[in-house]
Design a protein around this motif. Structure first.
Motif, PDB file in Angstrom:
ATOM      1  N   ARG A 123     -19.695 -33.270  -7.154  1.00 21.43           N
ATOM      2  CA  ARG A 123     -19.625 -34.675  -6.710  1.00 21.43           C
ATOM      3  C   ARG A 123     -18.168 -35.109  -6.520  1.00 21.43           C
ATOM      4  O   ARG A 123     -17.812 -35.746  -5.531  1.00 21.43           O
ATOM      5  CB  ARG A 123     -20.325 -35.554  -7.753  1.00 21.43           C
ATOM      6  N   VAL A 124     -17.319 -34.710  -7.473  1.00 25.89           N
ATOM      7  CA  VAL A 124     -15.910 -35.108  -7.412  1.00 25.89           C
ATOM      8  C   VAL A 124     -15.219 -34.469  -6.190  1.00 25.89           C
ATOM      9  O   VAL A 124     -14.396 -35.110  -5.528  1.00 25.89           O
ATOM     10  CB  VAL A 124     -15.209 -34.720  -8.747  1.00 25.89           C
ATOM     11  N   GLU A 160     -16.073 -36.552  -3.236  1.00 26.90           N
ATOM     12  CA  GLU A 160     -15.344 -37.826  -3.198  1.00 26.90           C
ATOM     13  C   GLU A 160     -13.864 -37.623  -2.887  1.00 26.90           C
ATOM     14  O   GLU A 160     -13.272 -38.358  -2.106  1.00 26.90           O
ATOM     15  CB  GLU A 160     -15.499 -38.558  -4.543  1.00 26.90           C
ATOM     16  N   SER A 168     -28.465 -25.847  -9.631  1.00 26.74           N
ATOM     17  CA  SER A 168     -28.370 -26.436 -10.956  1.00 26.74           C
ATOM     18  C   SER A 168     -29.695 -26.142 -11.669  1.00 26.74           C
ATOM     19  O   SER A 168     -30.429 -25.236 -11.252  1.00 26.74           O
ATOM     20  CB  SER A 168     -28.088 -27.939 -10.865  1.00 26.74           C
ATOM     21  N   ASP A 218     -31.856 -39.740 -12.133  1.00 33.06           N
ATOM     22  CA  ASP A 218     -30.943 -40.752 -12.665  1.00 33.06           C
ATOM     23  C   ASP A 218     -31.066 -40.925 -14.183  1.00 33.06           C
ATOM     24  O   ASP A 218     -30.431 -41.789 -14.778  1.00 33.06           O
ATOM     25  CB  ASP A 218     -31.125 -42.094 -11.941  1.00 33.06           C
ATOM     26  N   GLU A 224     -22.269 -29.786 -11.585  1.00 36.20           N
ATOM     27  CA  GLU A 224     -22.733 -30.919 -10.753  1.00 36.20           C
ATOM     28  C   GLU A 224     -21.627 -31.970 -10.612  1.00 36.20           C
ATOM     29  O   GLU A 224     -21.393 -32.503  -9.533  1.00 36.20           O
ATOM     30  CB  GLU A 224     -23.951 -31.596 -11.396  1.00 36.20           C
ATOM     31  N   HIS A 225     -20.960 -32.277 -11.728  1.00 37.69           N
ATOM     32  CA  HIS A 225     -19.890 -33.283 -11.677  1.00 37.69           C
ATOM     33  C   HIS A 225     -18.739 -32.809 -10.798  1.00 37.69           C
ATOM     34  O   HIS A 225     -18.195 -33.576  -9.997  1.00 37.69           O
ATOM     35  CB  HIS A 225     -19.388 -33.598 -13.091  1.00 37.69           C
ATOM     36  N   TYR A 226     -18.369 -31.529 -10.949  1.00 39.37           N
ATOM     37  CA  TYR A 226     -17.293 -31.004 -10.092  1.00 39.37           C
ATOM     38  C   TYR A 226     -17.675 -31.128  -8.609  1.00 39.37           C
ATOM     39  O   TYR A 226     -16.856 -31.499  -7.776  1.00 39.37           O
ATOM     40  CB  TYR A 226     -16.999 -29.544 -10.435  1.00 39.37           C
ATOM     41  N   SER A 279     -26.495 -30.441  -5.296  1.00 39.95           N
ATOM     42  CA  SER A 279     -26.893 -29.678  -6.489  1.00 39.95           C
ATOM     43  C   SER A 279     -28.404 -29.756  -6.612  1.00 39.95           C
ATOM     44  O   SER A 279     -28.978 -30.853  -6.653  1.00 39.95           O
ATOM     45  CB  SER A 279     -26.246 -30.261  -7.754  1.00 39.95           C
ATOM     46  N   LEU A 312     -24.332 -28.962 -15.792  1.00 42.91           N
ATOM     47  CA  LEU A 312     -23.995 -30.381 -15.634  1.00 42.91           C
ATOM     48  C   LEU A 312     -22.534 -30.542 -15.187  1.00 42.91           C
ATOM     49  O   LEU A 312     -22.228 -31.339 -14.297  1.00 42.91           O
ATOM     50  CB  LEU A 312     -24.252 -31.121 -16.945  1.00 42.91           C
ATOM     51  N   ALA A 313     -21.649 -29.754 -15.789  1.00 46.76           N
ATOM     52  CA  ALA A 313     -20.230 -29.814 -15.401  1.00 46.76           C
ATOM     53  C   ALA A 313     -20.084 -29.422 -13.928  1.00 46.76           C
ATOM     54  O   ALA A 313     -19.313 -30.052 -13.177  1.00 46.76           O
ATOM     55  CB  ALA A 313     -19.404 -28.886 -16.289  1.00 46.76           C
TER      56      ALA A 313
END
Ligand code: NAD
Length: 304
Positions: A153-154, A157, A116, A132, A149-151, A165, A146-147
Motif C-alpha cells: 500500500r505504501v 501511495e 497474502s 476492514d 500488505e502495508h509495504y 494483496s 500483514l507487513a
C-alpha cells in the motif's frame, strides 16, 4: 496482445497453476529458489525459469525488466516453519517482498499482485472475515503477510506502483504436495484414501474452513492484474467441517471413511469463513462447486 509477466514462487503449488494459465498467451518468467517448489510443476509449460532467491535484488531487477505485472507468490508458506524459524520467514516474507516492490518500481513494472493470507485475521472470532476488520496475526508468518500488505500500500501511495494483496483462504487443487507436512488438508485426505489409508484429523473435526479451488485463485490473480488496487479476500464464502469434507471425499472415491483423530494442533483456529463482496467488485466469483473441484483434484492425484 502478449504481455511479459513474472511469477515469483512460480514452481510452487499456486504459482505453477498461474503459470499454466498465463503462459498460454503470454511471455512468462518464473523465479523460484526451489526450496519448496518443483521443476516438475512446470512440466512442459512454455515458460522461462530463473533459479533465484528473493533476497537477491539485482536478480529481481533484471528479471522484472519489461514486465507489465509481477505476481508475487513466493514465501515460506507455512505457519509451523515460521514458528520454528521466524528469521527466515521475515527474510523472505518481509525483506523479500520489499525487494520485489523496489525492483518492480525501478524496472517500471506497473503492478504487483501479491499473495497474502487469511492468517492475518488471526485470533479474531468474528465471522465472516472482512478486509476492514482489525488484523490480529498470531504467527511470524501472519505478521510477514500483514507487513507485506502495508509495504504494498505504501509503495502505491509513495511511488505510484499499483499493488493488490489477495488474502487467500484454504486453497486446494492439482499440484498441491500431499507429502509435505505443511500441505493443505484436502490433498492429505485424498492422498490417504487413494492409498487405502485413513485420513488424520487434528481435533474433533468440527472445525470449519472456507476452501477455494486453485483455478478460482488463478482467475482472482488475473482479475487483480486489471482491477482496482487494494486488499481482497479470495475464498468461496462457504464453510465446511473437516468431518463433512472427509465424508464428501470418501463418497466421491467410493471408500469408507473412518478418520483417525489426533490431538488438536496448537494455534489452530476453530472456524474460518470469508466475506468476498469486495472481491466481487473486481469481477471475482468462484466458479467451481466444492464437489466439482474435488473431482478434478482427485482425477489429477489419480494420474500422479
Ligand atoms: P508453495 O510453497 O507451493 O509455493 C511457494 C514457492 O515459493 C515455492 O515454490 C518455493 O520454492 C518458493 N520460494 C520460497 N522462498 C523463496 C525465495 N526466498 N526465493 C524464491 N522463491 C522462494 O506454496 P503455495 O501454497 O503455492 O503458496 C503460494 C503463496 O500463497 C504463498 O505466498 C503463500 O503464503 C500464499 N498462501 C497460500 C495458501 C494455501 O492455501 N496454499 C493460503 C494462503 C496464502
Amino acid at each position: 496482445m502478449s504481455e511479459k509477466y513474472v511469477i515469483t514462487g512460480g514452481a510452487g503449488f499456486i504459482g505453477s497453476n498461474l503459470a499454466e494459465t498465463l503462459s498460454k498467451d503470454n511471455d512468462v518468467l518464473v523465479i523460484d529458489d526451489l526450496s519448496a517448489g518443483k521443476m516438475e510443476n512446470l512440466g512442459c509449460l512454455d515458460v522461462r525459469f530463473v533459479k533465484g532467491d528473493l533476497t537477491d535484488p539485482k536478480l529481481l531487477k533484471e528479471a522484472f525488466s519489461g514486465a507489465s505485472c509481477v505476481f508475487h507468490q513466493a514465501a515460506i508458506a507455512s505457519v509451523k516453519k515460521s514458528v520454528e524459524d521466524p528469521s527466515r520467514t521475515n527474510a523472505v516474507g518481509i525483506d523479500g517482498t520489499l525487494n520485489v516492490l523496489i525492483a518492480a518500481r525501478d524496472a517500471g513494472v506497473s503492478r504487483v499482485v501479491q499473495a497474502s493470507s487469511a492468517a492475518v485475521y488471526g485470533s479474531s472470532l468474528q465471522l465472516p472475515k472482512k478486509e476492514d476488520m482489525l488484523p490480529e496475526p498470531m504467527s511470524p508468518y501472519a505478521v510477514s503477510k500483514l507487513a507485506a500488505e502495508h509495504y504494498a500500500r505504501v509503495f502505491q501511495e509513495l511511488y505510484g506502483l499499483k499493488t493488490v494483496s489477495l488474502r487467500y483462504f484454504n486453497v486446494f487443487g492439482p499440484k498441491q504436495d500431499p507429502y509435505s507436512e505443511y500441505s493443505g488438508v484436502i490433498s492429505r485426505f485424498i492422498s490417504a484414501l487413494l492409498h487405502d489409508e485413513q485420513p488424520v484429523i487434528y481435533g474433533d473435526g468440527e472445525q470449519t474452513r472456507d476452501f477455494v479451488y486453485v483455478a478460482d485463485v488463478v482467475s482472482a490473480n488475473i482479475l487483480a492484474s486489471r482491477g482496482a488496487p487494494g486488499v481482497y479476500n479470495i475464498a468461496c464464502a462457504k464453510s465446511i467441517s473437516l468431518n463433512t469434507l472427509a465424508k464428501v471425499i470418501g463418497k466421491i472415491l467410493a471408500k469408507e471413511v473412518r478418520p483417525r483423530y489426533e490431538s488438536a494442533r496448537a494455534g489452530d483456529i476453530k472456524h474460518s469463513l470469508a466475506d468476498i463482496s469486495r472481491a466481487k467488485r473486481i469481477g471475482y466469483s468462484p466458479k467451481y462447486s466444492l464437489e466439482e473441484a474435488l473431482i478434478e483434484t482427485i482425477q489429477w492425484f489419480g494420474k500422479t
